[in-house]
Write an enzyme that holds these catalytic residues in place. Structure first.
Site, PDB file in Angstrom:
ATOM      1  N   GLY A  26       0.896  -1.034  -0.045  1.00  0.00           N
ATOM      2  CA  GLY A  26       0.131   0.105   0.048  1.00  0.00           C
ATOM      3  C   GLY A  26       0.994   1.320   0.056  1.00  0.00           C
ATOM      4  O   GLY A  26       0.542   2.220  -0.821  1.00  0.00           O
ATOM      5  N   ASN A  55      -8.146   4.358   8.153  1.00  0.00           N
ATOM      6  CA  ASN A  55      -7.641   3.456   9.067  1.00  0.00           C
ATOM      7  C   ASN A  55      -7.761   3.516  10.497  1.00  0.00           C
ATOM      8  O   ASN A  55      -7.976   2.805  11.301  1.00  0.00           O
ATOM      9  CB  ASN A  55      -6.135   3.109   8.499  1.00  0.00           C
ATOM     10  N   GLN A 101      -7.324   0.046   3.133  1.00  0.00           N
ATOM     11  CA  GLN A 101      -8.316  -0.237   4.272  1.00  0.00           C
ATOM     12  C   GLN A 101      -9.587  -0.784   3.729  1.00  0.00           C
ATOM     13  O   GLN A 101     -10.141  -1.723   4.113  1.00  0.00           O
ATOM     14  CB  GLN A 101      -8.195   0.856   5.189  1.00  0.00           C
ATOM     15  N   ALA A 146      -2.269  -6.113   0.054  1.00  0.00           N
ATOM     16  CA  ALA A 146      -2.781  -7.408   0.182  1.00  0.00           C
ATOM     17  C   ALA A 146      -3.167  -7.801   1.713  1.00  0.00           C
ATOM     18  O   ALA A 146      -3.912  -8.370   2.083  1.00  0.00           O
ATOM     19  CB  ALA A 146      -1.899  -8.402  -0.386  1.00  0.00           C
ATOM     20  N   HIS A 147      -2.178  -7.266   2.656  1.00  0.00           N
ATOM     21  CA  HIS A 147      -2.153  -7.877   3.867  1.00  0.00           C
ATOM     22  C   HIS A 147      -3.327  -7.253   4.854  1.00  0.00           C
ATOM     23  O   HIS A 147      -3.655  -7.844   5.879  1.00  0.00           O
ATOM     24  CB  HIS A 147      -0.902  -7.432   4.716  1.00  0.00           C
ATOM     25  N   THR A 164      12.019  -7.576 -10.577  1.00  0.00           N
ATOM     26  CA  THR A 164      11.565  -8.667 -10.996  1.00  0.00           C
ATOM     27  C   THR A 164      10.409  -8.939 -10.027  1.00  0.00           C
ATOM     28  O   THR A 164      10.172  -8.865  -8.876  1.00  0.00           O
ATOM     29  CB  THR A 164      12.652  -9.898 -10.575  1.00  0.00           C
ATOM     30  N   CYS A 190       1.519   2.439  12.618  1.00  0.00           N
ATOM     31  CA  CYS A 190       2.814   3.065  12.424  1.00  0.00           C
ATOM     32  C   CYS A 190       3.277   4.249  13.480  1.00  0.00           C
ATOM     33  O   CYS A 190       3.838   4.945  13.388  1.00  0.00           O
ATOM     34  CB  CYS A 190       2.648   3.831  10.977  1.00  0.00           C
TER      35      CYS A 190
END
Ligand SMILES: *Cc1c(COP(=O)(O)O)cnc(C)c1O
Length: 387
Positions: free
Chosen positions: A76, A159, A187, A208-209, A245, A333
């Site tokens: 994100g 969030n 979120q 994704a998390h 990659t 955070c």
């Protein structure tokens, strides 16, 4: 019993969520068997390329865009950085647009990026007006938008306070002025179906998390035609917008996690919204001098957040942890930061309220028993800390 063996109750799903088993299994083959570099010509490369493009098609279907409009990133934060820096810099060189408009309740991935654009890259930066719930004022945006604005960035679902913004209406105002709008939906995507066509945004960040995928992978939707330059330069991956990659197992995991999230959205809402509202009502009823932060109804399905006058939110978290409950004071955070949250101050709370913040966010596995035992201990803990 050894304390480290006691399993605590996790009520911090806005900070992160565990990888769903189906997601984990989908990722596994790409670590050791199909490990190729998707840029290679040979069979290994092609297998990875196929997995990559299938993931892209899947994500594009979920959010209603073209596969070519999906850029995979490391999460994100990177998606937000690419959206803001990439578009602000591109728009300035194309049109001379030199101003950035954001809400004052953005995640640091947006607000700190905007601050850097101001301090290092000489952009002007202004905050949009919000109401007491953190929703952006439509009239204020209408007043301030003009061709000198390089990009507008407004969080979809907050969030810290859970508030959902009227993104579609905000986007319409930006479009009339031909200014691109980005939304941080990192979120929100865990709790609402994203549809960039419905919402008319030009850039949208995913991570994704937050929806039971792996950490360290995200995506950015970039509407075709939106001015943008790469922030990470190098190889020509991701339409030359994000060099490096490809992390195929994680990208496959992101796509699978979003598929599961959207498949189960209705059942999830039926289960979790009543639990959320029960928790909110119980906390406000049992604790004097308590307030809900964020909007009471335009609010993420799993999200509760409170302030308690005259206590230290970090102390509260420590005691709750000792009692077996993992919660947060706002954004993950901010650990170790004793200052009240900017977001809470910016929605107009006095510091003696904002310092006593608590965020309790539910997840797919949360039970009524967990909520009830939490409600049983919370009032006593708050009372003891107020003395
Ligand atoms: C978690 C979060 C981010 C950061 O995403 P990462 O994948 O952890 O980098 C950005 N914005 C919001 C609203 C978030 O909740």
């Amino acid at each position: 019993m050894d304390k480290s063996l006691k399993k605590n109750t996790y009520l911090d799903f806005a900070a992160t969520s565990p990888v769903e088993e189906r997601v984990f299994n989908a990722m596994l083959p790409y670590f050791r068997e199909d490990f190729g570099n998707s840029s290679s010509i040979h069979q290994w490369g092609q297998q990875s390329e196929n997995a990559l493009e299938n993931a892209r098609i899947s994500v594009a279907q979920k959010i209603n865009c073209k596969p070519t409009e999906i850029i995979f990133t490391s999460g994100g934060s990177e998606s937000d950085n690419l959206a803001l820096k990439g578009t602000a810099l591109a728009r300035r060189s194309l049109n001379g647009a030199n101003k950035i408009l954001i809400s004052p309740v953005e995640h640091p991935a947006v607000s700190e990026t905007a601050r850097q654009l101001k301090e290092v890259f000489d952009f002007e930066m202004e905050y949009l007006k919000i109401d007491e719930y953190g929703r952006v004022d439509l009239e204020d945006l209408e007043k301030r938008i003009n061709p000198e604005v390089a990009i507008v960035s407004i969080i979809y679902g907050n969030n810290e306070i859970g508030t959902i913004n009227p993104i579609r209406q905000l986007a319409e105002i930006c479009h009339q002025a031909l200014v691109p709008i980005h939304t941080d939906a990192v979120q929100a995507a865990a709790h609402l179906r994203m549809d960039v066509n419905r919402d008319q945004v030009d850039l949208l960040s995913l991570g994704a998390h937050k929806f039971y995928g792996p950490k360290g992978v995200g995506a950015l939707f970039v509407r075709s035609g939106t001015p943008i330059i790469p922030i990470q330069t190098g190889g020509n991956q991701e339409s030359e917008l994000r060099a490096g990659t490809h992390n195929i197992p994680y990208i496959v995991g992101l796509a699978e996690a979003l598929t599961i999230t959207n498949e189960n959205m209705n059942n999830y809402h039926e289960k979790i919204i009543p639990m959320r509202d029960y928790l909110i009502d119980s906390v406000l009823a049992s604790i004097p001098d308590s307030k809900l932060t964020g909007h009471p109804s335009h609010r993420l399905a799993n999200h509760t957040s409170f302030v308690f006058q005259g206590l230290d939110g970090n102390e509260l978290l420590v005691i709750l942890d000792q009692n077996g409950f993992a919660c947060s004071s706002g954004s993950a955070c901010k650990v170790g930061n004793p200052k009240p949250s900017e977001v809470l101050l910016n929605i107009g709370l006095a510091p003696e309220w904002a310092s006593g913040s608590l965020r309790v966010t539910l997840g797919r596995t949360t039970t009524m028993e967990e909520i009830n035992s939490f409600i049983q201990i919370l009032p006593g803990v708050v009372k003891s800390l107020r003395k």
